[in-house]
Design a protein around this motif. Structure first.
Motif, PDB file in Angstrom:
ATOM      1  N   SER A   1       0.834  -1.195   0.000  1.00 49.81           N
ATOM      2  CA  SER A   1       0.000   0.000   0.000  1.00 49.81           C
ATOM      3  C   SER A   1       0.869   1.246   0.000  1.00 49.81           C
ATOM      4  O   SER A   1       2.040   1.198   0.372  1.00 49.81           O
ATOM      5  N   GLY A   2       0.269   2.345  -0.434  1.00 48.61           N
ATOM      6  CA  GLY A   2       0.952   3.630  -0.398  1.00 48.61           C
ATOM      7  C   GLY A   2       0.856   4.357  -1.720  1.00 48.61           C
ATOM      8  O   GLY A   2       1.121   3.771  -2.771  1.00 48.61           O
ATOM      9  N   HIS A   3       0.492   5.637  -1.660  1.00 45.12           N
ATOM     10  CA  HIS A   3       0.351   6.427  -2.884  1.00 45.12           C
ATOM     11  C   HIS A   3       1.609   6.412  -3.742  1.00 45.12           C
ATOM     12  O   HIS A   3       1.531   6.390  -4.966  1.00 45.12           O
ATOM     13  N   GLY A   4       2.763   6.449  -3.106  1.00 48.31           N
ATOM     14  CA  GLY A   4       4.014   6.516  -3.857  1.00 48.31           C
ATOM     15  C   GLY A   4       4.644   5.173  -4.125  1.00 48.31           C
ATOM     16  O   GLY A   4       5.739   5.110  -4.698  1.00 48.31           O
ATOM     17  N   ASN A   5       3.983   4.093  -3.722  1.00 42.58           N
ATOM     18  CA  ASN A   5       4.567   2.757  -3.822  1.00 42.58           C
ATOM     19  C   ASN A   5       3.923   1.954  -4.939  1.00 42.58           C
ATOM     20  O   ASN A   5       2.719   1.702  -4.925  1.00 42.58           O
ATOM     21  N   GLY A   6       4.736   1.551  -5.907  1.00 46.13           N
ATOM     22  CA  GLY A   6       4.233   0.676  -6.940  1.00 46.13           C
ATOM     23  C   GLY A   6       3.965  -0.714  -6.393  1.00 46.13           C
ATOM     24  O   GLY A   6       4.392  -1.069  -5.290  1.00 46.13           O
ATOM     25  N   VAL A   7       3.241  -1.530  -7.168  1.00 46.32           N
ATOM     26  CA  VAL A   7       3.037  -2.928  -6.795  1.00 46.32           C
ATOM     27  C   VAL A   7       4.403  -3.588  -6.654  1.00 46.32           C
ATOM     28  O   VAL A   7       5.427  -3.066  -7.112  1.00 46.32           O
ATOM     29  N   LEU A   8       4.453  -4.745  -6.014  1.00 45.54           N
ATOM     30  CA  LEU A   8       5.736  -5.386  -5.732  1.00 45.54           C
ATOM     31  C   LEU A   8       6.543  -5.633  -6.996  1.00 45.54           C
ATOM     32  O   LEU A   8       7.777  -5.594  -6.983  1.00 45.54           O
ATOM     33  N   SER A   9       5.861  -5.847  -8.109  1.00 48.37           N
ATOM     34  CA  SER A   9       6.535  -6.124  -9.382  1.00 48.37           C
ATOM     35  C   SER A   9       7.381  -4.958  -9.870  1.00 48.37           C
ATOM     36  O   SER A   9       8.305  -5.159 -10.666  1.00 48.37           O
ATOM     37  N   THR A  10       7.081  -3.735  -9.423  1.00 47.51           N
ATOM     38  CA  THR A  10       7.831  -2.577  -9.913  1.00 47.51           C
ATOM     39  C   THR A  10       9.263  -2.547  -9.387  1.00 47.51           C
ATOM     40  O   THR A  10      10.084  -1.775  -9.892  1.00 47.51           O
TER      41      THR A  10
ATOM     42  N   LEU B   1      -8.961  -1.725   2.010  1.00 48.52           N
ATOM     43  CA  LEU B   1      -8.766  -0.737   0.953  1.00 48.52           C
ATOM     44  C   LEU B   1      -7.336  -0.231   1.028  1.00 48.52           C
ATOM     45  O   LEU B   1      -6.886   0.231   2.084  1.00 48.52           O
ATOM     46  N   ARG B   2      -6.615  -0.329  -0.104  1.00 45.61           N
ATOM     47  CA  ARG B   2      -5.231   0.128  -0.170  1.00 45.61           C
ATOM     48  C   ARG B   2      -4.996   0.841  -1.500  1.00 45.61           C
ATOM     49  O   ARG B   2      -5.805   0.723  -2.427  1.00 45.61           O
ATOM     50  N   THR B   3      -3.887   1.531  -1.615  1.00 50.57           N
ATOM     51  CA  THR B   3      -3.561   2.243  -2.846  1.00 50.57           C
ATOM     52  C   THR B   3      -2.232   1.752  -3.408  1.00 50.57           C
ATOM     53  O   THR B   3      -1.411   1.168  -2.690  1.00 50.57           O
ATOM     54  N   ALA B   4      -2.033   2.001  -4.705  1.00 48.64           N
ATOM     55  CA  ALA B   4      -0.761   1.691  -5.363  1.00 48.64           C
ATOM     56  C   ALA B   4      -0.534   2.698  -6.474  1.00 48.64           C
ATOM     57  O   ALA B   4      -1.488   3.191  -7.104  1.00 48.64           O
ATOM     58  N   ALA B   5       0.737   2.996  -6.732  1.00 45.89           N
ATOM     59  CA  ALA B   5       1.102   3.981  -7.746  1.00 45.89           C
ATOM     60  C   ALA B   5       1.080   3.369  -9.141  1.00 45.89           C
ATOM     61  O   ALA B   5       1.320   2.170  -9.324  1.00 45.89           O
TER      62      ALA B   5
END
Length: 420
Positions: free
Chosen positions: A119-128, A319-323
């Protein structure tokens, strides 16, 4: 092989053969022998994505053999390694990954292949975080693709559709500490009226809800302590819980990483669950959809009109966010997203009956499904919200023209061509 099930026991694999590889050569051998082959990780999927009419090959017993390159800021590790194992190894050496999923028990290769996220606005999914992948190709050889290569963005979130990934190179950064605070009863209006402010208030924010409660059940705020962000005593008028207070679902009180605001290393605070304990509830079904963050509040409002029906089958939603990123099959491809996750009671018929209603509610918001979780979206619906699906299928077919790594699930969704 009828006893091989997914982690939660909600799907039984039909593949007639399972190879528990101890080395990369053990992976190459069944591929070179011919026939259908699919990779199996830690079995944290909730559908038949990994299944095959041929041979399943699990890479989780291949030694991790991590190699840290401090100059390049990378670590290369076996794809079957659990994230929590690598996280502990990196933390001991003063290094970190940018994020972790809620379960540290999942394999690196499986999580990357399905676009799993934290999670996190500035954090891409783990694949990034992937810098390179090495995989066993359709001829049984080893191929490596690296960030910047023409095929890279199409292969990272690759669903095992073109080969079996055996080694992964990930970006790392210097270690950091995280403080995790739990808030009970934040007002729904705080989320719906300014979703970006609430979900972007810390390095990682998770909101837990059952949809029918008058206020938000729990909100977990994970603050990275080296970025100077303040940690308020009260948030939207609610005081932080004290001690290790926090519970996601019944029975999960003792396996969580919540520590009542006590700072700790990223490896022990970014996941929700401890590596040395049973993850989540265990007896469950999971579903997840991703919507553009710009329309996410309206999507939540629409879902809340279904709250009584959802709550009857639900354990909890998160509910979580991803960049946004540029990986073709990523759930965050070219858009910042809100991930709407449902952990259901293990009642497959009831879940199956409810999903069309939920998916119809989310259709106007172009919701994308999590590849490894239970959903009922048609191939046409999936194609409509996956702009690079045709490109991905063409790439997989070119790399694997005989369909060695194809499978019923991939063919059903149009991610591989149908074969007899």
């Amino acid at each position: 092989m009828s006893s091989t099930k997914t982690w939660a026991g909600t799907y039984t694999f039909t593949a007639p053969r399972l190879v528990e590889a101890q080395s990369i050569d053990d992976v190459r051998e069944p591929v070179a022998a011919g026939g259908r082959v699919r990779a199996l990780g830690t079995r944290h999927s909730f559908n038949d994505l990994a299944d095959t009419r041929g041979t399943l090959v699990t890479v989780t017993d291949i030694p991790a053999d991590p190699v840290l390159d401090e100059g390049a800021r990378t670590v290369t590790v076996g794809a079957g390694t659990r994230y929590g194992v690598l996280a502990t190894w990196l933390q001991d050496r003063g290094w970190a990954l940018h994020n972790l999923g809620s379960l540290p028990h999942i394999s690196i290769g499986g999580a990357i292949a399905t676009g799993t996220h934290g999670s996190g606005h500035g954090n891409g999914v783990l694949s990034t975080a992937v810098r390179a992948v090495t995989y066993v190709d359709a001829a049984g050889g080893l191929t490596t693709v690296t960030r910047g290569d023409a095929e890279f963005d199409g292969l990272v979130v690759g669903l095992g559709a073109y080969g079996i990934v055996v080694r992964v190179t990930l970006d790392v950064q210097p270690t950091f500490d995280v403080r995790q605070d739990v808030f009970h009863g934040l007002p729904w209006d705080a989320l719906l009226d300014d979703l970006d402010a609430l979900t972007g208030a810390a390095y990682s924010v998770s909101v837990f809800t059952t949809w029918d409660e008058p206020t938000l059940d729990q909100t977990w705020r994970k603050t990275r302590l080296d970025d100077g962000a303040p940690v308020p005593d009260r948030w939207y008028g609610v005081a932080a819980a004290t001690g290790s207070e926090g519970r996601i679902v019944a029975g999960s009180e003792d396996n969580l990483t919540t520590q009542g605001g006590v700072p700790g290393p990223w490896s022990q605070r970014l996941p929700h669950f401890r590596l040395d304990s049973t993850p989540s509830n265990g007896d469950e079904i999971q579903t997840e959809y991703f919507v553009d963050r710009r329309v996410a509040a309206d999507a939540l409002r629409a879902l809340r009109t279904r709250a009584p029906r959802i709550a009857r089958v639900l354990l909890v939603s998160e509910l979580r966010t991803a960049a946004a990123d540029g990986l073709w099959l990523s759930p965050a491809y070219e858009r910042d997203v809100l991930a709407i996750h449902f952990t259901w009671q293990n009642r497959p018929d009831a879940v199956r009956a409810l999903l069309p209603e939920i998916e119809a509610t989310l259709a106007p918001f172009d919701a994308r499904p999590h590849w490894g979780k239970f959903h009922g979206m048609s191939p046409q619906a999936v194609a409509r919200v996956t702009p690079r699906l045709d490109d991905a299928r063409a790439l997989f077919e070119r790399l694997d023209p005989e369909g060695v790594f194809s499978g019923p699930h991939l063919e059903r969704l149009g991610l591989r061509d149908r074969r007899a």
